[in-house]
Write a protein that holds these residues in place. Structure first.
Motif, short mmCIF file in Angstrom:
data_model
loop_
_atom_site.label_atom_id
_atom_site.label_comp_id
_atom_site.label_asym_id
_atom_site.label_seq_id
_atom_site.Cartn_x
_atom_site.Cartn_y
_atom_site.Cartn_z
N UNK A 1 0.86 -0.91 0.02
CA UNK A 1 0.12 0.18 0.02
C UNK A 1 0.96 1.18 0.04
N UNK A 2 1.77 1.18 0.76
CA UNK A 2 2.78 2.33 0.77
C UNK A 2 3.70 2.68 -0.44
N UNK A 3 4.04 1.56 -1.23
CA UNK A 3 4.82 1.94 -2.46
C UNK A 3 3.84 2.28 -3.29
N UNK A 4 2.72 1.81 -3.46
CA UNK A 4 1.59 2.00 -4.51
C UNK A 4 1.28 3.51 -4.22
N UNK A 5 1.21 4.01 -2.88
CA UNK A 5 0.85 5.52 -3.10
C UNK A 5 1.95 6.43 -3.39
N UNK A 6 3.06 5.83 -3.13
CA UNK A 6 4.38 6.81 -3.69
C UNK A 6 4.41 6.68 -5.17
N UNK A 7 4.08 5.38 -5.70
CA UNK A 7 4.22 5.31 -7.11
C UNK A 7 3.23 6.20 -7.87
N UNK A 8 1.84 6.35 -7.24
CA UNK A 8 0.86 7.26 -7.93
C UNK A 8 1.16 8.61 -7.87
N UNK A 9 1.92 9.11 -7.29
CA UNK A 9 2.20 10.66 -7.13
C UNK A 9 3.61 10.85 -7.86
N UNK A 10 4.60 9.75 -8.09
CA UNK A 10 5.70 9.81 -8.75
C UNK A 10 5.95 9.91 -9.99
N UNK A 11 7.07 10.29 -10.52
CA UNK A 11 7.14 10.13 -12.03
C UNK A 11 8.60 9.97 -12.51
N UNK A 12 8.87 9.76 -13.80
CA UNK A 12 10.08 9.57 -14.27
C UNK A 12 11.02 8.43 -13.66
#
Length: 521
Positions: A454-465
Motif C-alpha cells: 500500500x505504501x509503495x503504491x501510494x508513492x508510485x501514484x504521485x511519482x514520475x520518471x
C-alpha cells in the motif's frame, strides 16, 4: 481478456482466462454448418469482404460493464468504440475522445474532448452526457473490471463535447483503462438486461441477430451510422466459437476461418501448411496464491509456505513441455520491458524440492496440507497433473474441482479457492498493481492487504520518471519475495492466419484488436 479489454487486460486480466473453456465439439460442428459459407465472401472486384475469426471462448455478455479483456475484446470491439484507442504499438490514440489532458498538477482532474459526430447503433446522438452516464454505470456495476474506475470521485459534462473526471487520488492507469472495457460507451437508452445479449454501442458494426447462432457464431454487419467506415475494410465480421485447438488449426488451413489463436505445439504444422504465424510475448502463466492471509487454508498465510510452493514447481520444465519453449522464464507479474520488470528477479526461485521441504518444515507443515483449486478440461489441461505431482513430492496435496464453461470467470473471482492456475498479461504496471495487488483489486478476491504494498503504491501514484521506475522495481521485488504469485514463464502468444488476410500482432494481447486486420490484397 488488452488490449488489453480482459486481460485483457484476462491480456485472456486475463491475457488466456484469462481464457480457454470447453464448449464441446457438437457446438463447433454446428458453427461450421451455420456460417461455413461466409469466410471467403468477396465483392465484384475480388476483394475479401468478410473476416471470419475463430474464438477460443464464447461471449458471456455483450455488456462491457460485465465483461473483461483478453479474448473477450474481439466480441466487444465490433460493437463498441472506446474513448481512447490502444494501437498495435501500445500507444494511446484518439477515438471517441479527440484529446485528453490533466488540468491540475496532482493529476486528479482529467478533461476529455468528445467527438461531436458520433451516433449510437440506433441512430441517436452520443454526447458528453451519454459518456458520463456510461462511465457512471460501469463504475457502479461491480463487474470484473469495475475497479478500473475505483478512484473516480465524480464525472461531469460542462458542455456537449467535454467530460471532466475528478479522482479521489491519482490513478496512473486511468487513461489506459479508457482504452479497454471501461471506455466502451453504452447507449443510455439500453436496458441492462438486454445488453447481455445485444450490444448497444457506437462501434463500426452491429450484431446481426438473424445470422447469429448464439454459442456458435456471431455475425457483425456494418453500422449504418458509423462515423469512419473507411477505417474498417470488411463489410462483415463473423466470430465462431471454437474451443478445440485442432479444429481451429484445421479451420484456418481449409480457409473456413481466416485467423485464430493457436497452441505453441501447432507452430511447425501451421508453418508447414503455408499459414502465417505471429509470435509475440504474451501472458505470464502460473499460480495465483490468493489466500495470503490464510482465510481458507491457514498454511497459506506463512510466507515460507508460499515460497516453498515456488521452489517446488519446475517452471522451466513446464515451459518446455507445455509451451514447447515458446517463452521465457519469469518469477514476476510485470511485463518484460516495462519499468517494474527486473530480470535479476527471475533467478529467485530455482527448482529445488529439498528447499521447499525445508521451508515447509520450518513453517510447521512438514506433514503437508491440502489445496483445492479449480480446473477446466481445456484450460492448461496437461499442466494440472504436473503441478499435482510436483507439489505432492514436497507434501502438498492438490485436489481439483472441475468447473464448467458456463462458470466463466466466477471461480477465479470468487472467494472459494485459496489458489488457482491462471495466466495474466498487461503492459501497464499500474493496471497490474491495482487489479492484482491492491486490497480491493478485482483479482485480489480475498482482499489480502499489505502495508508495504500500500505504501509503495501510494508513492508510485504521485511519482514520475526515474523515481517512479525505481519504486515500481521495489514493488516487484517485494511481491516476488512475498510469493503472492508463482509465475512459471512469460509465454509467447501464437496466432495463425491464412494468406487471404493481413494481421498485425499487438504486444501483450492474446488476440489482435479488430483494427489490426485487413485484406491481403
Amino acid at each position: 481478456m488488452s488490449s488489453r479489454t480482459a486481460a485483457t487486460r484476462g491480456r485472456e486480466a486475463f491475457h488466456q482466462m484469462k481464457r480457454i473453456f470447453a464448449a464441446g465439439m457438437s457446438a463447433l460442428l454446428l458453427a461450421a454448418t451455420v456460417a461455413g459459407c461466409s469466410s471467403g465472401t468477396k465483392d465484384s472486384s475480388g476483394a475479401k469482404r468478410t473476416l471470419t475469426l475463430g474464438a477460443i471462448i464464447d461471449v458471456a455478455s455483450f455488456d462491457p460493464s460485465q465483461s473483461d479483456v483478453g479474448n473477450y475484446m474481439q466480441y466487444l470491439q465490433p460493437a463498441y468504440d472506446t474513448l481512447i484507442k490502444i494501437d498495435s504499438t501500445n500507444q494511446l490514440q484518439p477515438m471517441l475522445a479527440t484529446k485528453w489532458t490533466y488540468t491540475d498538477g496532482t493529476k486528479t482532474k482529467l478533461e476529455l474532448t468528445i467527438r461531436g459526430d458520433v451516433k449510437f447503433s440506433d441512430g441517436t446522438a452520443m454526447d458528453a452526457d451519454a459518456v458520463v452516464k456510461s462511465l457512471e454505470r460501469f463504475k457502479a456495476a461491480n463487474g470484473p473490471r469495475s475497479s478500473a474506475l475505483q478512484n473516480v470521485e465524480s464525472i461531469t459534462a460542462p458542455d456537449k463535447t467535454t467530460v471532466d473526471i475528478t479522482l479521489s487520488s491519482p490513478d496512473p492507469a486511468l487513461v489506459h483503462n479508457l482504452g479497454l472495457v471501461a471506455g466502451m460507451i453504452t447507449n443510455p437508452a439500453a436496458v441492462a438486461t438486454d445488453l447481455k445479449s445485444t450490444p448497444a454501442g457506437t462501434g463500426p458494426y452491429v450484431l446481426d441477430t438473424k445470422k447469429t447462432n448464439r454459442g456458435n457464431v456471431y455475425a457483425f454487419v456494418r453500422n449504418q451510422y458509423y462515423y469512419d467506415t473507411a477505417a474498417f475494410p470488411f463489410n462483415e465480421i463473423d466470430i465462431r466459437v471454437m474451443t478445440d485447438p485442432t479444429a481451429r488449426l484445421n479451420a484456418v488451413k481449409t480457409g473456413e476461418v481466416d485467423a485464430a489463436f493457436a497452441l505453441a505445439s501447432q507452430t511447425s504444422t501451421a508453418k508447414g501448411s503455408g499459414l502465417n504465424v505471429l509470435a509475440n510475448p504474451g501472458d505470464w502463466q502460473g499460480l495465483f496464491l490468493n489466500d495470503r492471509e490464510g482465510k481458507i487454508v491457514k498454511a497459506m498465510s506463512d510466507v515460507r509456505v508460499r515460497q516453498a510452493i515456488s521452489y517446488a514447481i519446475d517452471g522451466d520444465a513446464i515451459l518446455k513441455s507445455y509451451a514447447f519453449g515458446h517463452g521465457s522464464s519469469s518469477t514476476q507479474i510485470f511485463y518484460p520491458g516495462t519499468a517494474a520488470y527486473d530480470a535479476s528477479l527471475n533467478s529467485k526461485y530455482p527448482y529445488d524440492p529439498a528447499k521447499a521441504k525445508q521451508l515447509l518444515a520450518e513453517a510447521g507443515y512438514a506433514g503437508g496440507f491440502t489445496l483445492t483449486m479449480p480446473s477446466s478440461t481445456a484450460f492448461f489441461g496437461s499442466v494440472y497433473p504436473i503441478l499435482q505431482e510436483q507439489l505432492a513430492a514436497v507434501g502438498i496435496k492438490v485436489d481439483y474441482k472441475n468447473e464448467p464453461a458456463s462458470a466463466g470467470l466466477t471461480p477465479y473471482l470468487s472467494q472459494e479457492f485459496p489458489a488457482y492456475l491462471f495466466s495474466w498479461g498487461s503492459s501497464d504496471n499500474w493496471l497490474d498493481a491495482s487489479l492484482l495487488l491492491a486490497k480491493n483489486g478485482a483479482w485480489n478476491p480475498l482482499h489480502a492487504g499489505d502495508a508495504t504494498i500500500e505504501s509503495l503504491m501510494k508513492q508510485i501514484a504521485v511519482a514520475s520518471g526515474s523515481a517512479q521506475d525505481a519504486l515500481y522495481k521495489q514493488l516487484s521485488a517485494y511481491v516476488v519475495d512475498q510469493a503472492w504469485f508463482v509465475p512459471f514463464y512469460v509465454a509467447d502468444n501464437i496466432y495463425i492466419s491464412s494468406t487471404s488476410v493481413k494481421v498485425v500482432a499487438q504486444p501483450e494481447q492474446s488476440v489482435p484488436s479488430i483494427y489490426n486486420y485487413s485484406p491481403a490484397s
